[in-house]
Design a protein around this motif. Structure first.
Motif, PDB file in Angstrom:
ATOM      1  N   ILE A 124     -15.905  29.327  -4.116  1.00  0.00           N
ATOM      2  CA  ILE A 124     -16.088  28.365  -5.201  1.00  0.00           C
ATOM      3  C   ILE A 124     -15.991  26.942  -4.657  1.00  0.00           C
ATOM      4  O   ILE A 124     -15.426  26.720  -3.583  1.00  0.00           O
ATOM      5  N   HIS A 160     -17.727  25.531  -9.483  1.00  0.00           N
ATOM      6  CA  HIS A 160     -18.840  26.483  -9.597  1.00  0.00           C
ATOM      7  C   HIS A 160     -18.839  27.451  -8.417  1.00  0.00           C
ATOM      8  O   HIS A 160     -18.262  27.165  -7.364  1.00  0.00           O
ATOM      9  N   ASP A 161     -19.504  28.572  -8.627  1.00  0.00           N
ATOM     10  CA  ASP A 161     -19.689  29.521  -7.523  1.00  0.00           C
ATOM     11  C   ASP A 161     -20.639  28.898  -6.503  1.00  0.00           C
ATOM     12  O   ASP A 161     -21.518  28.109  -6.862  1.00  0.00           O
ATOM     13  N   ILE A 172     -18.147  27.518 -13.411  1.00  0.00           N
ATOM     14  CA  ILE A 172     -16.981  28.272 -13.893  1.00  0.00           C
ATOM     15  C   ILE A 172     -16.235  27.438 -14.930  1.00  0.00           C
ATOM     16  O   ILE A 172     -15.754  27.947 -15.927  1.00  0.00           O
ATOM     17  N   VAL A 209     -10.414  31.826 -11.811  1.00  0.00           N
ATOM     18  CA  VAL A 209     -10.950  32.729 -10.775  1.00  0.00           C
ATOM     19  C   VAL A 209      -9.860  33.668 -10.257  1.00  0.00           C
ATOM     20  O   VAL A 209     -10.100  34.858 -10.054  1.00  0.00           O
ATOM     21  N   GLU A 212      -9.394  36.407 -12.683  1.00  0.00           N
ATOM     22  CA  GLU A 212     -10.542  37.322 -12.603  1.00  0.00           C
ATOM     23  C   GLU A 212     -10.370  38.289 -11.419  1.00  0.00           C
ATOM     24  O   GLU A 212     -10.571  39.497 -11.528  1.00  0.00           O
TER      25      GLU A 212
END
Length: 218
Positions: A124, A160-161, A172, A209, A212
Motif C-alpha cells: 500500500i 491505496h493499493d 483504501i 488493512v 483485513e
C-alpha cells in the motif's frame, strides 16, 4: 490478541508518517510489527527514527545499478528492473505480510510487484492527492498551483493499493482537503496542513488493512 502483522516500511525522506506508525504501534493501537525500514536515500531522517525505535534498517540505492548499465534509455530501464528485482528479494527475505510505502520516491515496476504478488504480500502507498487527480511526484505543489489558477477547490490524501500504474491502485481510504482562502495561498502553510492530515490518514488506512489481513489469516 492476534499475532502482529509483519510489516516493512519503504521511505525516502524525513519519515514523519513512519514516526506516526511507530508511535501508534508502541501505544498498542495498531497490531503490527515493523520488521524493517528500507530507504533509497542514505541520509533519509526516517532511518534515524527507525534506529531509535530499534527497528532494523536498510539502504538500497539505484545509482549502483545505473553505473552497471550504459547511459541510454534502455540502460536506465535495465538498471531500474535489476534494482526492483533485488529490492523484492531483500524485502521477501524478511517474510513480511504487508509493505507500506510512505513517501518512497521510486516508481515500482512489475519486476518488484510480481514477486510480492506471488508471495501474497500486500503493498500500500500514501499519496497526497485525490484518486486520479495528481498522480506521480510533486502532487501537493501541482494541486496548489491548480487551485491558485482557479481550476480546483479541493485536493486530498489517500492510502491505496500499489499497482504498476503510478498512484492508480484501488483507494483504501480517501480524505478530502478543501482549500482555504486567506490561508492556503502560502504553500508552506498548506503543505504543513496536508502533512498533518496525512499522519491520521496513514494510521487509519494502515489499521483498515491490518484488520483485513488479520481476518484473512484466521
Amino acid at each position: 490478541m492476534a499475532t502482529p502483522i509483519r510489516t516493512t516500511v519503504l521511505i525516502s525522506g524525513n519519515g514523519s508518517n513512519l514516526q506516526a506508525l511507530i508511535d501508534q504501534i508502541a501505544a498498542g493501537n495498531l497490531n503490527a510489527n515493523i520488521i524493517r525500514v528500507l530507504s533509497n536515500r542514505k541520509d533519509a531522517f526516517g532511518l534515524e527514527r527507525a534506529r531509535k525505535a530499534n527497528i532494523p534498517t536498510q539502504y538500497h540505492n539505484l545509482v549502483k545499478y545505473k553505473k552497471q548499465q550504459p547511459a541510454t534509455p534502455e540502460g536506465v530501464q535495465a538498471a531500474r528492473e535489476k534494482y526492483d528485482a533485488e529490492l523484492a528479494r531483500l524485502i521477501l527475505a524478511d517474510q513480511p505480510e504487508l509493505v507500506v510505502c510512505l513517501g518512497f520516491m521510486h516508481i515500482l515496476s512489475p519486476q518488484f510487484l510480481e514477486p510480492l504478488e506471488l508471495a501474497k504480500v500486500r503493498i500500500i502507498n500514501l499519496h497526497p492527492a485525490l484518486p486520479g487527480a495528481f498522480n506521480g511526484v510533486n502532487a501537493i505543489e501541482r494541486a496548489h498551483a491548480a487551485w491558485m489558477e482557479g481550476k480546483i477547490d479541493k485536493t486530498g490524501v489517500m492510502i491505496h493499493d500499489v499497482i504498476s500504474e503510478v498512484d492508480m491502485g484501488t483507494p483504501i481510504l480517501v480524505r478530502e482537503i478543501p482549500f482555504r482562502k486567506g490561508e492556503d495561498e502560502n504553500i508552506e502553510v498548506f503543505e504543513k496542513r496536508v502533512h498533518e492530515i496525512e499522519w491520521g490518514t496513514v494510521i487509519e488506512g494502515v489499521s483498515l488493512v491490518l484488520n483485513e489481513l488479520a481476518q484473512k489469516s484466521t
